[in-house]
Design a protein around this motif. Sequence first.
Motif, PDB file in Angstrom:
ATOM      1  N   ASP A   1       0.798  -0.972  -0.004  1.00 33.47           N
ATOM      2  CA  ASP A   1       0.025  -0.279  -0.043  1.00 33.47           C
ATOM      3  C   ASP A   1       0.693   1.290   0.065  1.00 33.47           C
ATOM      4  N   LEU A   2       1.653   1.635   0.314  1.00 34.86           N
ATOM      5  CA  LEU A   2       2.623   2.912   0.878  1.00 34.86           C
ATOM      6  C   LEU A   2       3.658   2.298  -0.193  1.00 34.86           C
ATOM      7  N   LEU A   3       4.387   2.102  -0.803  1.00 32.06           N
ATOM      8  CA  LEU A   3       5.304   2.017  -2.143  1.00 32.06           C
ATOM      9  C   LEU A   3       4.175   2.206  -4.068  1.00 32.06           C
ATOM     10  N   ASN A   4       3.182   1.708  -2.893  1.00 34.23           N
ATOM     11  CA  ASN A   4       1.864   2.158  -4.909  1.00 34.23           C
ATOM     12  C   ASN A   4       1.726   3.276  -4.232  1.00 34.23           C
ATOM     13  N   GLU A   5       1.651   4.048  -3.199  1.00 32.64           N
ATOM     14  CA  GLU A   5       0.857   5.346  -3.445  1.00 32.64           C
ATOM     15  C   GLU A   5       2.392   5.903  -3.386  1.00 32.64           C
ATOM     16  N   PHE A   6       3.138   6.110  -3.346  1.00 36.62           N
ATOM     17  CA  PHE A   6       4.311   7.395  -3.056  1.00 36.62           C
ATOM     18  C   PHE A   6       4.786   6.721  -4.717  1.00 36.62           C
ATOM     19  N   GLY A   7       4.359   5.203  -5.174  1.00 40.51           N
ATOM     20  CA  GLY A   7       5.108   5.795  -6.637  1.00 40.51           C
ATOM     21  C   GLY A   7       4.551   5.407  -7.096  1.00 40.51           C
ATOM     22  N   ASP A   8       3.019   5.352  -7.664  1.00 38.53           N
ATOM     23  CA  ASP A   8       2.081   6.951  -8.108  1.00 38.53           C
ATOM     24  C   ASP A   8       2.564   8.093  -7.717  1.00 38.53           C
ATOM     25  N   VAL A   9       2.834   7.989  -7.542  1.00 36.30           N
ATOM     26  CA  VAL A   9       3.330  10.070  -7.286  1.00 36.30           C
ATOM     27  C   VAL A   9       4.950  10.099  -8.016  1.00 36.30           C
ATOM     28  N   LEU A  10       5.783   9.472  -7.611  1.00 38.58           N
ATOM     29  CA  LEU A  10       7.188   9.871  -8.182  1.00 38.58           C
ATOM     30  C   LEU A  10       7.013   9.037  -9.455  1.00 38.58           C
ATOM     31  N   TYR A  11       6.651   8.248  -9.988  1.00 38.11           N
ATOM     32  CA  TYR A  11       6.928   7.997 -11.318  1.00 38.11           C
ATOM     33  C   TYR A  11       5.536   7.326 -11.995  1.00 38.11           C
ATOM     34  N   GLY A  12       3.909   8.383 -11.511  1.00 33.33           N
ATOM     35  CA  GLY A  12       3.308   8.222 -12.796  1.00 33.33           C
ATOM     36  C   GLY A  12       2.103   6.652 -11.685  1.00 33.33           C
ATOM     37  N   PRO A  13       1.171   6.668 -12.379  1.00 33.13           N
ATOM     38  CA  PRO A  13       0.402   5.150 -12.278  1.00 33.13           C
ATOM     39  C   PRO A  13       0.899   4.126 -13.033  1.00 33.13           C
ATOM     40  N   GLU A  14       0.803   3.575 -12.162  1.00 34.35           N
ATOM     41  CA  GLU A  14       1.119   2.122 -12.285  1.00 34.35           C
ATOM     42  C   GLU A  14       0.370   1.323 -13.900  1.00 34.35           C
TER      43      GLU A  14
ATOM     44  N   PRO B   1      14.767   2.729  -5.216  1.00 32.97           N
ATOM     45  CA  PRO B   1      14.712   2.396  -4.283  1.00 32.97           C
ATOM     46  C   PRO B   1      15.229   3.452  -2.971  1.00 32.97           C
ATOM     47  N   SER B   2      16.001   4.414  -3.609  1.00 28.17           N
ATOM     48  CA  SER B   2      17.081   4.933  -3.007  1.00 28.17           C
ATOM     49  C   SER B   2      15.193   6.163  -2.861  1.00 28.17           C
ATOM     50  N   ASP B   3      15.239   7.264  -3.670  1.00 30.11           N
ATOM     51  CA  ASP B   3      14.864   8.061  -3.762  1.00 30.11           C
ATOM     52  C   ASP B   3      13.733   8.048  -3.026  1.00 30.11           C
ATOM     53  N   LEU B   4      12.506   6.597  -3.502  1.00 31.37           N
ATOM     54  CA  LEU B   4      11.323   6.474  -2.928  1.00 31.37           C
ATOM     55  C   LEU B   4      11.645   6.284  -0.977  1.00 31.37           C
ATOM     56  N   VAL B   5      12.258   5.634  -1.117  1.00 34.01           N
ATOM     57  CA  VAL B   5      12.634   5.078   0.612  1.00 34.01           C
ATOM     58  C   VAL B   5      12.822   6.377   0.940  1.00 34.01           C
ATOM     59  N   HIS B   6      13.371   7.506   0.446  1.00 34.34           N
ATOM     60  CA  HIS B   6      13.953   8.629   0.998  1.00 34.34           C
ATOM     61  C   HIS B   6      12.628   9.717   0.821  1.00 34.34           C
ATOM     62  N   HIS B   7      12.177   9.615  -0.141  1.00 32.86           N
ATOM     63  CA  HIS B   7      10.464  10.452   0.126  1.00 32.86           C
ATOM     64  C   HIS B   7       9.967   9.821   0.978  1.00 32.86           C
ATOM     65  N   ILE B   8       9.706   8.940   1.158  1.00 30.46           N
ATOM     66  CA  ILE B   8       8.251   8.284   1.672  1.00 30.46           C
ATOM     67  C   ILE B   8       8.512   9.172   3.476  1.00 30.46           C
ATOM     68  N   LEU B   9      10.241   8.546   4.520  1.00 24.62           N
ATOM     69  CA  LEU B   9      10.533   8.930   5.151  1.00 24.62           C
ATOM     70  C   LEU B   9      10.926  10.567   5.226  1.00 24.62           C
ATOM     71  N   ARG B  10      10.681  11.195   4.399  1.00 24.87           N
ATOM     72  CA  ARG B  10      11.179  12.613   4.682  1.00 24.87           C
ATOM     73  C   ARG B  10       9.885  12.814   4.779  1.00 24.87           C
ATOM     74  N   ASN B  11       8.289  12.512   4.059  1.00 19.99           N
ATOM     75  CA  ASN B  11       6.836  12.248   4.237  1.00 19.99           C
ATOM     76  C   ASN B  11       6.341  12.038   5.487  1.00 19.99           C
TER      77      ASN B  11
END
Length: 381
Positions: free
Chosen positions: A60-73, A136-146
Amino acid sequence: QTHVVNIMAEGESKRKRKKPYYGHKTSKKKNLPELSVGMQGILITTNAIREKMCVSEAYDLLNEFGDVLYGPEFSDEDQSNSGSEKNEGSEDDIEKEIAKEVKVLKGKGKNERRFKTALSGAKNVVFIECDDSVNPSDLVHHILRNVKDTGIQRTRYCMKMIPVTATCYASLNDIKKHAVSVLLPHFHGSDPQPVEFAIHFKSRNNHVLKRDDVIHLIASMVTDEGAYPHVVNLKTPQVTICVEIIKNLCCMSVVKDFYQLKQYNIQTLAEAKINEVTAVSSSSTKISKCDSVVSNADTKVSNEDTVVSNEDTRVSNEDLGVNNEDPSVSNEDTGSQESVLLSQIKETKTIKSDTTDSKQSKLPSDKNDDCETTTCNQSDT
């Protein structure tokens, strides 16, 4: 006899009965792929016996922020096809509609999804594989910054999230070979600037590789034996090189703000934010209390000032009363002076009248006296 036979038969049947054996269910983990060389993804730690819940939260968490950073799957074409299938199946039976909805929910095949689960090989550790479109590094950093900015934990079972950009065998030679691609974009560019770095090492189910050997190898590769001006900083590094050893595999990545984000621990980061907010609120309450104390002191001072002003007005009124009494006193003084003068004048008048009377009564006797005085004088001569 028949009754005895029946009782014996029932006893034998009871003895022959055995409790049903419930064997362990075959877990679906056997069908999952295992962590292998060449994979990239995210290592997620969790509590015991919570791996399934951790995986669902991670999706759930990765799909939510993945859609924000990389667009919808899923693309618009997939959504339009799913909508047409729903319209066609509106006249079919309920079972067909359910089957089509399940097909739509599945979307792409398992091998084509953005995030997939793989067996990590360690207890309480989940590995989520990412496709090539995800960093993966950018995605995890964006989640933790949020999480740090909002203070919302967002997960209950996921604890640490460690990105993995390269996976190789756990040997010094293999680590040296694959570390080049991991370190190049951060340390060995065309115009490298001095970077403060640290190395985070963690080993699970492996007793062959030594921590000091791996750290020395990677540090020498970063600085290239002094060719690059990079410096080690263990407290507040700009970037951190994460090395995770699991059985015979090594997972590597370079991350930002590792220690500022509580070593990428979601729960600790959210708790730190909550404590910070409570500390600020408590300090604000203390400041408000101090302000109230100061205002009370100001009111006391103003009250004292009003008392002093009242006393001043009283003193001025008393002065005015004294000034009003002064003219009456002066009038009295003038009246007494006039009476004294009048009495003196009267006394002088009486004295003058007495002298005139005495002179008039003594006039003839004075002549005789003058004669006697003359005769005496002559005899003396």
